[in-house]
Scaffold this motif. Structure first.
Motif, short mmCIF file in Angstrom:
data_model
loop_
_atom_site.label_atom_id
_atom_site.label_comp_id
_atom_site.label_asym_id
_atom_site.label_seq_id
_atom_site.Cartn_x
_atom_site.Cartn_y
_atom_site.Cartn_z
N PRO A 34 100.86 51.55 22.01
CA PRO A 34 101.08 50.13 21.71
C PRO A 34 102.49 49.83 21.18
CG PRO A 34 99.60 51.10 20.09
CD PRO A 34 99.85 52.13 21.14
N THR A 35 103.17 50.81 20.64
CA THR A 35 104.52 50.56 20.13
C THR A 35 105.53 50.42 21.26
OG1 THR A 35 104.88 52.95 19.93
CG2 THR A 35 104.08 51.78 17.97
N TRP A 36 105.17 50.85 22.46
CA TRP A 36 106.09 50.76 23.59
C TRP A 36 106.01 49.44 24.33
CZ3 TRP A 36 107.93 55.08 27.15
CH2 TRP A 36 108.48 56.12 26.41
N TYR A 92 119.22 44.79 32.47
CA TYR A 92 118.33 44.80 31.31
C TYR A 92 118.94 45.59 30.17
CZ TYR A 92 114.13 45.06 28.47
OH TYR A 92 113.23 44.95 27.45
N GLY A 93 119.50 46.72 30.48
CA GLY A 93 120.10 47.57 29.44
C GLY A 93 121.29 46.91 28.76
N PHE A 94 122.10 46.18 29.50
CA PHE A 94 123.29 45.56 28.91
C PHE A 94 123.03 44.17 28.33
CE2 PHE A 94 125.79 48.53 31.69
CZ PHE A 94 126.37 49.22 30.64
N VAL A 95 122.11 43.42 28.91
CA VAL A 95 121.90 42.05 28.46
C VAL A 95 120.80 41.95 27.40
CG1 VAL A 95 121.24 39.72 29.21
CG2 VAL A 95 122.74 41.10 30.64
N ILE A 96 119.64 42.48 27.66
CA ILE A 96 118.49 42.35 26.75
C ILE A 96 118.59 43.34 25.60
CG2 ILE A 96 115.98 42.34 26.59
CD1 ILE A 96 116.77 40.23 28.55
N LYS A 97 118.83 44.59 25.90
CA LYS A 97 119.03 45.66 24.92
C LYS A 97 117.84 45.91 23.99
CE LYS A 97 123.97 44.72 24.72
NZ LYS A 97 125.08 44.32 23.91
N GLU A 98 116.67 45.47 24.37
CA GLU A 98 115.47 45.71 23.55
C GLU A 98 114.51 46.61 24.33
OE1 GLU A 98 113.58 42.11 22.39
OE2 GLU A 98 115.44 41.21 21.69
N ASP A 99 114.03 47.63 23.69
CA ASP A 99 113.05 48.54 24.28
C ASP A 99 113.48 49.03 25.66
OD1 ASP A 99 111.27 48.26 22.06
OD2 ASP A 99 110.64 46.33 22.89
N VAL A 100 114.70 49.49 25.75
CA VAL A 100 115.25 49.91 27.04
C VAL A 100 114.49 51.11 27.60
CG1 VAL A 100 117.31 50.78 28.20
CG2 VAL A 100 117.51 48.98 26.49
N VAL A 101 114.13 52.05 26.75
CA VAL A 101 113.42 53.24 27.22
C VAL A 101 112.06 52.86 27.79
CG1 VAL A 101 112.41 55.44 26.51
CG2 VAL A 101 114.66 54.77 25.65
N ALA A 102 111.34 52.00 27.10
CA ALA A 102 110.02 51.56 27.58
C ALA A 102 110.15 50.79 28.89
CB ALA A 102 109.34 50.69 26.52
N VAL A 104 112.59 51.01 31.17
CA VAL A 104 112.97 51.94 32.24
C VAL A 104 111.77 52.80 32.66
CG1 VAL A 104 114.41 53.94 32.81
CG2 VAL A 104 115.41 51.96 31.68
N ALA A 105 111.00 53.28 31.69
CA ALA A 105 109.84 54.11 32.01
C ALA A 105 108.82 53.32 32.83
CB ALA A 105 109.20 54.64 30.74
N PHE A 107 109.37 50.59 34.59
CA PHE A 107 109.97 50.21 35.87
C PHE A 107 109.96 51.37 36.85
CE2 PHE A 107 113.12 48.89 38.91
CZ PHE A 107 112.98 47.51 38.95
N VAL A 108 110.30 52.56 36.39
CA VAL A 108 110.31 53.73 37.26
C VAL A 108 108.89 54.06 37.73
CG1 VAL A 108 110.73 56.24 37.28
CG2 VAL A 108 112.46 54.68 36.39
N PHE A 109 107.92 53.90 36.84
CA PHE A 109 106.53 54.12 37.23
C PHE A 109 106.14 53.17 38.36
CE2 PHE A 109 102.05 52.90 36.88
CZ PHE A 109 101.45 54.12 37.14
N TYR A 110 106.43 51.89 38.18
CA TYR A 110 106.13 50.90 39.22
C TYR A 110 106.91 51.20 40.51
CZ TYR A 110 103.18 47.48 36.89
OH TYR A 110 102.13 46.85 36.30
N TYR A 111 108.15 51.58 40.37
CA TYR A 111 108.98 51.86 41.54
C TYR A 111 108.33 52.94 42.40
CZ TYR A 111 113.07 52.83 44.40
OH TYR A 111 113.92 53.01 45.46
N PHE A 112 107.94 54.04 41.77
CA PHE A 112 107.36 55.13 42.53
C PHE A 112 105.95 54.79 43.03
CE2 PHE A 112 110.70 57.72 40.50
CZ PHE A 112 111.25 58.23 41.65
N ALA A 113 105.18 54.06 42.25
CA ALA A 113 103.84 53.66 42.71
C ALA A 113 103.93 52.78 43.94
CB ALA A 113 103.11 52.93 41.58
N PHE A 114 104.85 51.81 43.94
CA PHE A 114 105.00 50.95 45.11
C PHE A 114 105.68 51.68 46.26
CE2 PHE A 114 103.82 47.60 42.23
CZ PHE A 114 103.10 46.75 43.05
#
Length: 164
Positions: A34-36, A92-102, A104-105, A107-114
């Motif tokens: 839940p923290t992610w 997202y990393g440069f503009v939002i800068k919040e929870d970047v690791v979550a 990216v993780a 997004f990458v999951f969705y990328y590979f699933a699709f």
């Protein structure tokens, strides 16, 4: 007509895959980590769902150009998706800068699933397309006039008295 059926089936499967993946990720974020969870999470499934629509319409356009253009259309869509995904991740990393690791993780999951979903769908489509071409070619060779001339016309043999 066949293309409409393929588009409809793809959109149905895309919708189901999006709902299942989003519900699964939502449950994981709620119960397991839940923290992610981050506020921008809903943008990820929306991006991939909308890109799926672009994907099927680009594919239909390539199909209308000719079946020999399908592989090139598939590759163009994959490269376009990779470039847009990289732009979204960097932005997202440069503009939002919040929870970047979550982000990216997820997004990458969705990328590979699709990626798996789209590849599986279009490999099945390509196999059916090749099978229908083979059946069409077999019908043309077996039932064509040239094949009857080579094999021999049974009506002419019967009329000419050539009975072996």
């Amino acid at each position: 007509m066949y293309l409409k059926t393929v588009k409809k089936k793809f959109i149905e499967e895309l919708t189901v895959a999006s709902i299942v993946l989003t519900a699964g990720m939502g449950l994981i974020f709620h119960f397991v980590i839940p923290t992610w969870y981050f506020v921008w999470f809903p943008i990820i499934p929306v991006f991939f769902y909308l890109f799926g629509f672009l994907y099927i319409f680009m594919f239909a356009f390539g199909y209308e150009l000719g079946t020999d253009k399908i592989a090139m259309t598939y590759l163009i869509c994959k490269v376009l998706k990779l470039i847009l995904s990289a732009l979204i991740l960097v932005s997202y990393g440069f503009v939002i800068k919040e929870d970047v690791v979550a982000f990216v993780a997820a997004f990458v999951f969705y990328y590979f699933a699709f990626l798996v979903f789209e590849t599986r769908f279009f490999l099945r489509f390509e196999a059916k397309l090749k099978l229908s071409k083979q059946v069409k070619n077999e019908k043309n060779t077996v039932h064509s006039i040239d094949a009857a001339a080579v094999v021999g016309n049974s009506d002419n043999d019967a009329e000419g008295g050539d009975r072996r």
